[in-house]
Design a protein around this motif. Structure first.
Motif, mmCIF file in Angstrom:
data_model
loop_
_atom_site.group_PDB
_atom_site.id
_atom_site.type_symbol
_atom_site.label_atom_id
_atom_site.label_comp_id
_atom_site.label_asym_id
_atom_site.label_seq_id
_atom_site.Cartn_x
_atom_site.Cartn_y
_atom_site.Cartn_z
ATOM 1 N N GLY A 106 -16.896 8.372 -14.322
ATOM 2 C CA GLY A 106 -15.952 7.292 -14.056
ATOM 3 C C GLY A 106 -15.581 7.238 -12.584
ATOM 4 N N VAL A 107 -15.333 8.404 -11.990
ATOM 5 C CA VAL A 107 -15.046 8.469 -10.557
ATOM 6 C C VAL A 107 -16.245 7.970 -9.757
ATOM 7 C CG1 VAL A 107 -14.582 10.019 -8.621
ATOM 8 C CG2 VAL A 107 -13.377 10.342 -10.787
ATOM 9 N N SER A 108 -17.438 8.351 -10.185
ATOM 10 C CA SER A 108 -18.656 7.907 -9.495
ATOM 11 C C SER A 108 -18.785 6.391 -9.523
ATOM 12 C CB SER A 108 -19.888 8.552 -10.142
ATOM 13 O OG SER A 108 -19.826 9.950 -10.059
ATOM 14 N N VAL A 109 -18.490 5.797 -10.671
ATOM 15 C CA VAL A 109 -18.543 4.336 -10.796
ATOM 16 C C VAL A 109 -17.578 3.677 -9.817
ATOM 17 C CG1 VAL A 109 -17.982 2.403 -12.315
ATOM 18 C CG2 VAL A 109 -19.367 4.286 -13.178
ATOM 19 N N LEU A 110 -16.364 4.199 -9.736
ATOM 20 C CA LEU A 110 -15.360 3.634 -8.829
ATOM 21 C C LEU A 110 -15.790 3.758 -7.367
ATOM 22 C CD1 LEU A 110 -12.046 4.912 -10.493
ATOM 23 C CD2 LEU A 110 -13.052 2.621 -10.618
ATOM 24 N N VAL A 111 -16.362 4.914 -7.005
ATOM 25 C CA VAL A 111 -16.825 5.129 -5.627
ATOM 26 C C VAL A 111 -17.946 4.148 -5.287
ATOM 27 C CG1 VAL A 111 -18.004 6.745 -4.088
ATOM 28 C CG2 VAL A 111 -16.129 7.549 -5.530
ATOM 29 N N CYS A 112 -18.885 3.976 -6.210
ATOM 30 C CA CYS A 112 -20.003 3.055 -5.968
ATOM 31 C C CYS A 112 -19.519 1.605 -5.867
ATOM 32 C CB CYS A 112 -21.044 3.193 -7.077
ATOM 33 S SG CYS A 112 -21.941 4.763 -7.061
ATOM 34 N N ILE A 113 -18.566 1.241 -6.713
ATOM 35 C CA ILE A 113 -18.010 -0.115 -6.651
ATOM 36 C C ILE A 113 -17.318 -0.340 -5.309
ATOM 37 C CG2 ILE A 113 -16.230 -1.639 -7.608
ATOM 38 C CD1 ILE A 113 -16.898 -0.552 -10.360
ATOM 39 N N LEU A 114 -16.555 0.649 -4.860
ATOM 40 C CA LEU A 114 -15.875 0.540 -3.564
ATOM 41 C C LEU A 114 -16.879 0.363 -2.433
ATOM 42 C CD1 LEU A 114 -13.391 0.687 -1.747
ATOM 43 C CD2 LEU A 114 -13.567 3.195 -1.824
ATOM 44 N N ALA A 115 -17.957 1.129 -2.469
ATOM 45 C CA ALA A 115 -18.990 1.012 -1.435
ATOM 46 C C ALA A 115 -19.614 -0.380 -1.442
ATOM 47 C CB ALA A 115 -20.061 2.081 -1.653
ATOM 48 N N ALA A 116 -19.914 -0.902 -2.639
ATOM 49 C CA ALA A 116 -20.513 -2.234 -2.747
ATOM 50 C C ALA A 116 -19.540 -3.306 -2.264
ATOM 51 C CB ALA A 116 -20.924 -2.494 -4.194
ATOM 52 N N VAL A 117 -18.275 -3.159 -2.601
ATOM 53 C CA VAL A 117 -17.255 -4.129 -2.171
ATOM 54 C C VAL A 117 -17.147 -4.162 -0.650
ATOM 55 C CG1 VAL A 117 -14.770 -4.612 -2.157
ATOM 56 C CG2 VAL A 117 -15.916 -4.058 -4.302
ATOM 57 N N ILE A 164 -21.900 7.451 -18.943
ATOM 58 C CA ILE A 164 -20.655 7.126 -19.650
ATOM 59 C C ILE A 164 -20.953 6.573 -21.037
ATOM 60 C CG2 ILE A 164 -18.639 5.607 -19.639
ATOM 61 C CD1 ILE A 164 -18.575 5.861 -16.614
ATOM 62 N N LEU A 165 -22.037 5.811 -21.153
ATOM 63 C CA LEU A 165 -22.395 5.226 -22.442
ATOM 64 C C LEU A 165 -22.714 6.295 -23.487
ATOM 65 C CD1 LEU A 165 -24.618 2.178 -21.378
ATOM 66 C CD2 LEU A 165 -22.288 2.141 -22.299
ATOM 67 N N GLN A 166 -23.072 7.493 -23.031
ATOM 68 C CA GLN A 166 -23.347 8.574 -23.979
ATOM 69 C C GLN A 166 -22.102 8.903 -24.814
ATOM 70 O OE1 GLN A 166 -26.264 10.047 -24.563
ATOM 71 N NE2 GLN A 166 -27.455 9.141 -22.909
ATOM 72 N N ILE A 167 -20.921 8.593 -24.280
ATOM 73 C CA ILE A 167 -19.678 8.867 -25.000
ATOM 74 C C ILE A 167 -19.602 8.059 -26.285
ATOM 75 C CG2 ILE A 167 -17.147 8.768 -24.833
ATOM 76 C CD1 ILE A 167 -17.401 9.155 -21.861
ATOM 77 N N THR A 168 -20.251 6.894 -26.295
ATOM 78 C CA THR A 168 -20.215 6.055 -27.502
ATOM 79 C C THR A 168 -20.924 6.704 -28.674
ATOM 80 O OG1 THR A 168 -22.246 4.886 -26.861
ATOM 81 C CG2 THR A 168 -20.157 3.988 -26.075
#
Length: 319
Positions: free
Chosen positions: A20-31, A62-66
């Motif tokens: 989840g933290v990785s997703v947020l970091v990548c989104i921030l970089a893309a933004v 993250i999808l593995q959690i499902t």
């Protein structure tokens, strides 16, 4: 494998939190790339492709959690297991190919002095389509299954000879080959650059306006992505080899694999963020100065620039 409910919760908390933290970091970089309009430059687009593939990789983890209740109702979760496994292999290959093309682009520019800007579309198309074909092979052979000794992941875990061959051919083999080739390319690039610097410093001093070196400064941050691949791919390959050899897979080892996914993705996003911040701070520090020169009734404005100000204006022959 019989794990307590507490352990199951802990494992999925680790997977969800780190990725989840990785997703947020990548989104921030893309933004940052879009907000600062850096996407107009190839070097940032190549870095952006890396970050977006990292974002997909972390999302797959993250999808593995499902699949937490897969063992309770395998019929219902069977199709979901297959879909998640397909997406996981797809994102692994997408990340792999973007790393290949970044390394190739760096090598051709730094060592062969070739500008391959026109190949950008080829980089993107192959990195999106080839993984789809590769990930569909286990789908046809029905090799996607929950891990044999754990209920925390779905991948090419079917207990068949075909699945074993696929796990080697579809990931372990290509990953090792890319690892060796990328490492060799990086070493050659470093040696070539070192020799070039030594020669130029002795016979032809490098000037601040040297277009090649200005462009190379922009491209060098891309070298971080092959290095990150080298650091984080080795444990992942070892994981697959460990499982392929028939050793017992425990939940901790299974979860560790997805933690490495998160670290790989997180460092990719962080690398781009740091590069952007450094460039922005450098640009503010070395803003061009305006000097007014007045002679009689004629007034002219002279723009004083340094080589640092060209940091945001790459030579046409570079990237």
């Amino acid at each position: 494998m019989n794990d307590s409910v507490g352990n199951v919760s802990s494992y999925y908390t680790v997977i969800g939190a780190t990725n989840g933290v990785s997703v947020l970091v990548c989104i921030l970089a893309a933004v940052l790339v879009f907000v600062l309009k850096l996407y107009n430059r190839l070097v940032y687009r190549l870095a952006l492709y890396q970050v977006l593939s990292s974002l997909s990789l972390a999302t797959g983890a993250i999808l593995q959690i499902t699949l937490v209740n897969h063992s309770r109702n395998p019929v219902v979760y069977g199709h979901l297991c297959t879909a998640v496994a397909w997406f996981t292999l797809y994102t692994e290959w997408m990340k792999l190919l973007f790393t290949v093309w970044v390394t190739f682009h760096l090598f051709c520019f730094a060592v062969l002095h070739r500008n391959l800007k026109k190949l950008e579309v080829f980089y993107v198309v192959t990195s999106l389509l080839v993984p789809a074909v590769v990930a569909s092979v286990p789908l046809v052979t029905r090799s996607y299954a929950p891990s044999p000794d754990s209920t925390y992941a779905c991948y090419i875990y079917a207990k068949t000879e075909v699945a074993f061959i696929e796990s080697v051919v579809l990931w372990d083999g290509p990953a090792l080959i890319v690892l060796l080739v990328a490492s060799a390319a990086m070493i050659l690039m470093v040696i070539k650059m070192a020799c070039k610097v030594c020669w130029r410093s002795q016979y032809e001093p490098i000037t601040d306006g040297d277009q090649f070196w200005l462009a190379l400064k922009h491209l060098l941050p891309l070298a971080a992505f092959p290095i990150l691949f080298f650091v984080f791919d080795i444990p992942l390959v070892m994981f697959h080899i460990y499982v392929a050899q028939g050793f017992k897979l425990n939940s901790s080892l299974d979860v560790s694999r997805f933690v490495f996914f998160s670290l790989w993705s997180m460092t990719s996003g962080t690398t781009l963020i740091i590069h952007i911040l450094v460039v922005q701070m450098s640009g503010r520090k070395h803003k061009p100065k305006i000097q007014n020169n007045t002679t009689g009734n004629n007034s002219s404005i002279k723009l004083l620039t340094t080589h640092q100000t060209t940091y945001f204006s790459l030579p046409p022959a570079s990237v």
